[in-house]
Design a protein around this motif. Structure first.
Motif, PDB file in Angstrom:
ATOM      1  N   UNK A 224      49.686  10.850  -4.923  1.00  0.00           N
ATOM      2  CA  UNK A 224      49.181  11.983  -4.142  1.00  0.00           C
ATOM      3  C   UNK A 224      47.689  11.848  -3.881  1.00  0.00           C
ATOM      4  N   UNK A 225      46.939  11.455  -4.895  1.00  0.00           N
ATOM      5  CA  UNK A 225      45.486  11.294  -4.723  1.00  0.00           C
ATOM      6  C   UNK A 225      45.166  10.130  -3.789  1.00  0.00           C
ATOM      7  N   UNK A 226      45.951   9.057  -3.892  1.00  0.00           N
ATOM      8  CA  UNK A 226      45.756   7.923  -2.975  1.00  0.00           C
ATOM      9  C   UNK A 226      45.975   8.364  -1.540  1.00  0.00           C
ATOM     10  N   UNK A 227      47.051   9.118  -1.321  1.00  0.00           N
ATOM     11  CA  UNK A 227      47.341   9.619   0.028  1.00  0.00           C
ATOM     12  C   UNK A 227      46.192  10.497   0.528  1.00  0.00           C
ATOM     13  N   UNK A 228      45.696  11.377  -0.319  1.00  0.00           N
ATOM     14  CA  UNK A 228      44.610  12.270   0.090  1.00  0.00           C
ATOM     15  C   UNK A 228      43.368  11.484   0.495  1.00  0.00           C
ATOM     16  N   UNK A 229      43.031  10.467  -0.295  1.00  0.00           N
ATOM     17  CA  UNK A 229      41.837   9.673   0.007  1.00  0.00           C
ATOM     18  C   UNK A 229      41.977   8.918   1.325  1.00  0.00           C
ATOM     19  N   UNK A 230      43.157   8.369   1.564  1.00  0.00           N
ATOM     20  CA  UNK A 230      43.373   7.656   2.823  1.00  0.00           C
ATOM     21  C   UNK A 230      43.460   8.618   4.000  1.00  0.00           C
ATOM     22  N   UNK A 231      44.065   9.766   3.785  1.00  0.00           N
ATOM     23  CA  UNK A 231      44.167  10.748   4.859  1.00  0.00           C
ATOM     24  C   UNK A 231      42.781  11.254   5.263  1.00  0.00           C
ATOM     25  N   UNK A 232      41.901  11.397   4.302  1.00  0.00           N
ATOM     26  CA  UNK A 232      40.519  11.798   4.597  1.00  0.00           C
ATOM     27  C   UNK A 232      39.832  10.751   5.459  1.00  0.00           C
ATOM     28  N   UNK A 233      40.024   9.481   5.111  1.00  0.00           N
ATOM     29  CA  UNK A 233      39.432   8.407   5.907  1.00  0.00           C
ATOM     30  C   UNK A 233      40.038   8.353   7.303  1.00  0.00           C
ATOM     31  N   UNK A 234      41.347   8.547   7.393  1.00  0.00           N
ATOM     32  CA  UNK A 234      42.029   8.487   8.689  1.00  0.00           C
ATOM     33  C   UNK A 234      41.534   9.581   9.626  1.00  0.00           C
ATOM     34  N   UNK A 235      41.166  10.726   9.079  1.00  0.00           N
ATOM     35  CA  UNK A 235      40.708  11.847   9.897  1.00  0.00           C
ATOM     36  C   UNK A 235      39.196  11.888  10.074  1.00  0.00           C
ATOM     37  N   UNK A 236      38.509  10.898   9.532  1.00  0.00           N
ATOM     38  CA  UNK A 236      37.062  10.797   9.701  1.00  0.00           C
ATOM     39  C   UNK A 236      36.777  10.035  10.987  1.00  0.00           C
ATOM     40  N   UNK A 237      36.095  10.652  11.913  1.00  0.00           N
ATOM     41  CA  UNK A 237      35.852  10.031  13.216  1.00  0.00           C
ATOM     42  C   UNK A 237      34.992   8.779  13.114  1.00  0.00           C
ATOM     43  N   UNK A 238      34.298   8.629  11.992  1.00  0.00           N
ATOM     44  CA  UNK A 238      33.434   7.453  11.819  1.00  0.00           C
ATOM     45  C   UNK A 238      34.239   6.195  11.551  1.00  0.00           C
ATOM     46  N   UNK A 239      35.448   6.357  11.031  1.00  0.00           N
ATOM     47  CA  UNK A 239      36.272   5.219  10.657  1.00  0.00           C
ATOM     48  C   UNK A 239      37.594   5.235  11.423  1.00  0.00           C
ATOM     49  N   UNK A 240      38.147   4.068  11.627  1.00  0.00           N
ATOM     50  CA  UNK A 240      39.501   3.956  12.157  1.00  0.00           C
ATOM     51  C   UNK A 240      40.349   3.303  11.059  1.00  0.00           C
TER      52      UNK A 240
END
Length: 372
Positions: free
Chosen positions: A122-138
């Motif tokens: 769950x924490x792994x998913x949250x961390x990746x989901x945060x990155x995925x929704x960050x406009x600075x990163x793809x």
């Protein structure tokens, strides 16, 4: 005469316009991708003070392509400490260094996915989901799910006019708990058949230019040969509508195959294992035995692929396996280096002898060309 010239000028101008229009519409669309291996995190990796240093020597590849793929073989749970083998864990800064280095597409399904139980997933998913929704990163990922009712996870990546479908699964698991959020496909005939059907349906429902699937295989570790069963299954995956099948788990680099059509264009590819991109598995080199099986865990490839999409469809115009090595610096930092003659010549005599042999051995791992 003047009228004739005028008509000719008009006709020439009209034909030129048509030619330019046709040329523009036939213009090829290009995409450069890199497929790496396993990003692991032994204690020698995460005890470093600066994780960005790991990737310095390969930034000209990973930051200059359009997408770089890797298998992250550890949970990312910032609520608990770093942990090494046999149950891994890293905190977000370790992941962030890979993202900053240009790794955008992560397969998260492997035998260590549930090392930290359901909370770690769950924490792994949250961390990746945060990155995925960050406009600075793809950043994109597959292999774990937020919803246990979803059959399998996947990403439909849109970049530079391309649509790329990506899935990551594992055929092996270390512990049979908290598995409902992992894209796990046991290597049985029945389960594989169901997964092949899923892949066919997924491509039909998501028209794309390229379909890439990562498989964390149920094959022995540290073995450089590929079983006939593995070859047969990976070819079935291609037949299900996939263009590139990319295997991991052995922790050593294995052969790859490309498939050409009648015109000689490479349309599909299989990479049976791309080895470790970074790990602590080799440790200090065994100078007396550079051919030892564990020495192969410190070397791998970055498969650079240039794709073309034109009137002839999508094909691989160029592919190149860049050989890399995990090098232990004098201060104990484990960093990635391109395994080249230039790098070797800068080493001590002892290291030069070792790396010269390692480069020779890695060059013996080759690709095979087949017809579709």
């Amino acid at each position: 005469m003047r009228f004739t010239k005028f008509v000719l000028v008009v006709i020439f101008s009209f034909l030129s316009t048509i030619a330019i229009y046709s040329k523009e519409n036939e213009k090829a669309n290009y995409l450069d991708i890199t497929i790496a291996g396993d990003i692991m995190a032994h204690n020698v990796n995460y005890r470093m003070k600066d994780y960005n240093k790991i990737y310095t020597d390969i930034l000209n590849i990973t930051q200059n392509d359009d997408l770089t793929f890797c298998n992250l073989e550890t949970p990312v749970d910032g609520t608990i400490p770093y942990e090494t083998y046999p149950t891994f864990n890293v905190q977000p800064p370790y992941l962030q260094a890979a993202v900053d280095a240009g790794f955008e597409v992560f397969s998260l399904a492997n035998n260590h996915t549930n090392d930290q139980n359901g909370h770690g997933i769950t924490e792994t998913y949250k961390n990746f989901d945060t990155l995925r929704n960050n406009l600075e990163y793809k950043v994109y990922f597959s292999g774990i799910r937020e919803n246990k009712n979803v059959k399998f996870s996947y990403e439909l990546i849109e970049i530079k006019g391309w649509k790329i479908l990506f899935c990551g699964i594992t055929e092996c698991i270390n512990a049979y708990h908290d598995m409902e959020l992992i894209d796990y496909v046991p290597p049985t005939t029945k389960q594989r058949k169901a997964y092949l059907s899923f892949l066919s349906e997924l491509r039909a429902e998501n028209p794309c230019d390229l379909f890439l699937v990562a498989v964390h295989t149920a094959e022995p570790e540290y073995v450089r040969t590929v079983s006939d069963e593995r070859k047969a299954f990976f070819r079935q995956v291609l037949d299900a509508g996939v263009d590139i099948v990319w295997g991991n788990h052995p922790h050593v680099t294995q052969e790859w195959e490309v498939f050409k059509d009648d015109s000689g264009k490479v349309r599909k590819m299989i990479m049976y294992s791309t080895g470790n991109t970074i790990s602590g598995q080799r440790g200090w080199p065994d100078y007396e035995n550079p051919e030892g099986k564990y020495e192969y865990t410190g070397d791998s490839i970055l498969m650079e692929i240039s794709l073309v999409n034109d009137k002839n469809g999508v094909y691989m115009d160029f592919y190149n396996p860049t050989i890399i090595t995990t090098h232990v610096e004098s201060n104990g930092d484990y960093v990635i280096k391109k395994l080249t003659e230039g790098f070797i010549n800068r080493q001590s005599e002892k290291d030069r002898t070792y790396y010269t042999k390692r480069l020779e051995l890695m060059k013996q791992i080759k690709g095979i060309e087949n017809e579709l």
